[in-house]
Motif scaffolding. Structure first.
Motif, PDB file in Angstrom:
ATOM      1  N   GLY A  26       0.829  -1.193   0.000  1.00 47.25           N
ATOM      2  CA  GLY A  26       0.000   0.000   0.000  1.00 47.25           C
ATOM      3  C   GLY A  26       0.862   1.242   0.000  1.00 47.25           C
ATOM      4  O   GLY A  26       2.072   1.181   0.157  1.00 47.25           O
ATOM      5  N   GLY A  27       0.224   2.336  -0.181  1.00 44.57           N
ATOM      6  CA  GLY A  27       0.914   3.612  -0.178  1.00 44.57           C
ATOM      7  C   GLY A  27      -0.013   4.683  -0.719  1.00 44.57           C
ATOM      8  O   GLY A  27      -1.122   4.387  -1.148  1.00 44.57           O
ATOM      9  N   PRO A  35      -2.570   7.220 -12.167  1.00 48.29           N
ATOM     10  CA  PRO A  35      -1.871   6.169 -11.437  1.00 48.29           C
ATOM     11  C   PRO A  35      -0.359   6.214 -11.681  1.00 48.29           C
ATOM     12  O   PRO A  35       0.088   6.238 -12.819  1.00 48.29           O
ATOM     13  CB  PRO A  35      -2.463   4.874 -11.991  1.00 48.29           C
ATOM     14  CG  PRO A  35      -3.769   5.271 -12.588  1.00 48.29           C
ATOM     15  CD  PRO A  35      -3.600   6.685 -13.059  1.00 48.29           C
ATOM     16  N   SER A  36       0.392   6.222 -10.602  1.00 44.09           N
ATOM     17  CA  SER A  36       1.851   6.246 -10.684  1.00 44.09           C
ATOM     18  C   SER A  36       2.380   4.818 -10.831  1.00 44.09           C
ATOM     19  O   SER A  36       1.636   3.841 -10.758  1.00 44.09           O
ATOM     20  CB  SER A  36       2.418   6.865  -9.405  1.00 44.09           C
ATOM     21  OG  SER A  36       2.117   6.022  -8.302  1.00 44.09           O
ATOM     22  N   HIS A  40       0.603   1.154  -9.839  1.00 41.82           N
ATOM     23  CA  HIS A  40       0.615  -0.038 -10.699  1.00 41.82           C
ATOM     24  C   HIS A  40       1.243  -1.225  -9.962  1.00 41.82           C
ATOM     25  O   HIS A  40       0.754  -2.355 -10.069  1.00 41.82           O
ATOM     26  CB  HIS A  40       1.358   0.251 -12.003  1.00 41.82           C
ATOM     27  CG  HIS A  40       0.536   1.036 -12.971  1.00 41.82           C
ATOM     28  ND1 HIS A  40      -0.337   0.456 -13.867  1.00 41.82           N
ATOM     29  CD2 HIS A  40       0.436   2.375 -13.157  1.00 41.82           C
ATOM     30  CE1 HIS A  40      -0.933   1.392 -14.581  1.00 41.82           C
ATOM     31  NE2 HIS A  40      -0.485   2.569 -14.164  1.00 41.82           N
ATOM     32  N   ALA A  41       2.311  -0.980  -9.204  1.00 39.92           N
ATOM     33  CA  ALA A  41       2.947  -2.046  -8.427  1.00 39.92           C
ATOM     34  C   ALA A  41       1.995  -2.580  -7.358  1.00 39.92           C
ATOM     35  O   ALA A  41       1.931  -3.791  -7.122  1.00 39.92           O
ATOM     36  CB  ALA A  41       4.235  -1.537  -7.791  1.00 39.92           C
ATOM     37  N   GLN A  42       1.236  -1.681  -6.708  1.00 40.92           N
ATOM     38  CA  GLN A  42       0.258  -2.106  -5.703  1.00 40.92           C
ATOM     39  C   GLN A  42      -0.800  -3.004  -6.329  1.00 40.92           C
ATOM     40  O   GLN A  42      -1.122  -4.079  -5.795  1.00 40.92           O
ATOM     41  CB  GLN A  42      -0.420  -0.893  -5.073  1.00 40.92           C
ATOM     42  CG  GLN A  42       0.463  -0.064  -4.190  1.00 40.92           C
ATOM     43  CD  GLN A  42      -0.212   1.222  -3.764  1.00 40.92           C
ATOM     44  OE1 GLN A  42      -1.441   1.289  -3.663  1.00 40.92           O
ATOM     45  NE2 GLN A  42       0.576   2.252  -3.515  1.00 40.92           N
ATOM     46  N   LEU A  43      -1.365  -2.575  -7.436  1.00 41.41           N
ATOM     47  CA  LEU A  43      -2.413  -3.361  -8.093  1.00 41.41           C
ATOM     48  C   LEU A  43      -1.868  -4.686  -8.607  1.00 41.41           C
ATOM     49  O   LEU A  43      -2.555  -5.710  -8.547  1.00 41.41           O
ATOM     50  CB  LEU A  43      -3.048  -2.557  -9.227  1.00 41.41           C
ATOM     51  CG  LEU A  43      -3.860  -1.344  -8.768  1.00 41.41           C
ATOM     52  CD1 LEU A  43      -4.306  -0.516  -9.957  1.00 41.41           C
ATOM     53  CD2 LEU A  43      -5.057  -1.772  -7.934  1.00 41.41           C
ATOM     54  N   HIS A  44      -0.649  -4.657  -9.113  1.00 43.76           N
ATOM     55  CA  HIS A  44      -0.048  -5.887  -9.620  1.00 43.76           C
ATOM     56  C   HIS A  44       0.090  -6.917  -8.502  1.00 43.76           C
ATOM     57  O   HIS A  44      -0.281  -8.078  -8.669  1.00 43.76           O
ATOM     58  CB  HIS A  44       1.311  -5.589 -10.259  1.00 43.76           C
ATOM     59  CG  HIS A  44       1.930  -6.808 -10.871  1.00 43.76           C
ATOM     60  ND1 HIS A  44       1.533  -7.301 -12.086  1.00 43.76           N
ATOM     61  CD2 HIS A  44       2.886  -7.641 -10.410  1.00 43.76           C
ATOM     62  CE1 HIS A  44       2.226  -8.386 -12.356  1.00 43.76           C
ATOM     63  NE2 HIS A  44       3.054  -8.613 -11.355  1.00 43.76           N
ATOM     64  N   TRP A  51      -4.235 -13.500  -7.797  1.00 45.68           N
ATOM     65  CA  TRP A  51      -4.926 -14.224  -8.875  1.00 45.68           C
ATOM     66  C   TRP A  51      -3.973 -15.225  -9.524  1.00 45.68           C
ATOM     67  O   TRP A  51      -4.318 -16.379  -9.762  1.00 45.68           O
ATOM     68  CB  TRP A  51      -5.406 -13.209  -9.884  1.00 45.68           C
ATOM     69  CG  TRP A  51      -6.385 -13.664 -10.915  1.00 45.68           C
ATOM     70  CD1 TRP A  51      -6.728 -14.943 -11.267  1.00 45.68           C
ATOM     71  CD2 TRP A  51      -7.155 -12.820 -11.760  1.00 45.68           C
ATOM     72  NE1 TRP A  51      -7.646 -14.943 -12.273  1.00 45.68           N
ATOM     73  CE2 TRP A  51      -7.927 -13.640 -12.594  1.00 45.68           C
ATOM     74  CE3 TRP A  51      -7.242 -11.446 -11.899  1.00 45.68           C
ATOM     75  CZ2 TRP A  51      -8.787 -13.126 -13.562  1.00 45.68           C
ATOM     76  CZ3 TRP A  51      -8.103 -10.941 -12.852  1.00 45.68           C
ATOM     77  CH2 TRP A  51      -8.876 -11.776 -13.674  1.00 45.68           C
ATOM     78  N   ASP A  52      -2.755 -14.801  -9.787  1.00 40.13           N
ATOM     79  CA  ASP A  52      -1.759 -15.646 -10.447  1.00 40.13           C
ATOM     80  C   ASP A  52      -1.376 -16.844  -9.582  1.00 40.13           C
ATOM     81  O   ASP A  52      -1.335 -17.984 -10.053  1.00 40.13           O
ATOM     82  CB  ASP A  52      -0.531 -14.796 -10.785  1.00 40.13           C
ATOM     83  CG  ASP A  52       0.398 -15.470 -11.773  1.00 40.13           C
ATOM     84  OD1 ASP A  52      -0.039 -16.376 -12.515  1.00 40.13           O
ATOM     85  OD2 ASP A  52       1.583 -15.077 -11.821  1.00 40.13           O
TER      86      ASP A  52
END
Length: 85
Positions: A26-27, A35-36, A40-44, A51-52
């Motif tokens: 988080g952050g 989106p920074s 993107h790193a958080q969502l990934h 999911w993966d």
């Protein structure tokens, strides 16, 4: 991800009894900004990572009808100004 799951299954002697998706990141993520890279790193990690790993582990979980536990942050619920992600 599949190689990691397959390696763990071999190391532990076969099968998966339970998968706990507990990784999280988080952050600050203000909704008024695009989106920074951090967002993107958080969502990934928080969405696609879980999911993966789940998809890779499912073939080992399904035969015994075992469980997947998904743990989310409390930040997923309250509408806070810097928590859009």
């Amino acid at each position: 991800m599949t190689k990691g799951v397959e390696g763990a299954v071999r190391l532990l002697g076969g099968g998966v009894d339970v998968l706990v998706n507990n990784a999280g990141r988080g952050g600050p993520a203000p909704a008024e900004l695009r989106p920074s890279a951090e967002v993107h790193a958080q969502l990934h990690l928080n969405l696609l990572g879980a999911w993966d790993v789940t998809g890779a582990a499912l073939p080992h979980l399904e035969p015994a009808h075992d469980r997947v536990v998904l743990i989310a942050s409390r930040m997923a619920i309250p509408p806070l100004p810097l928590a859009a992600a």
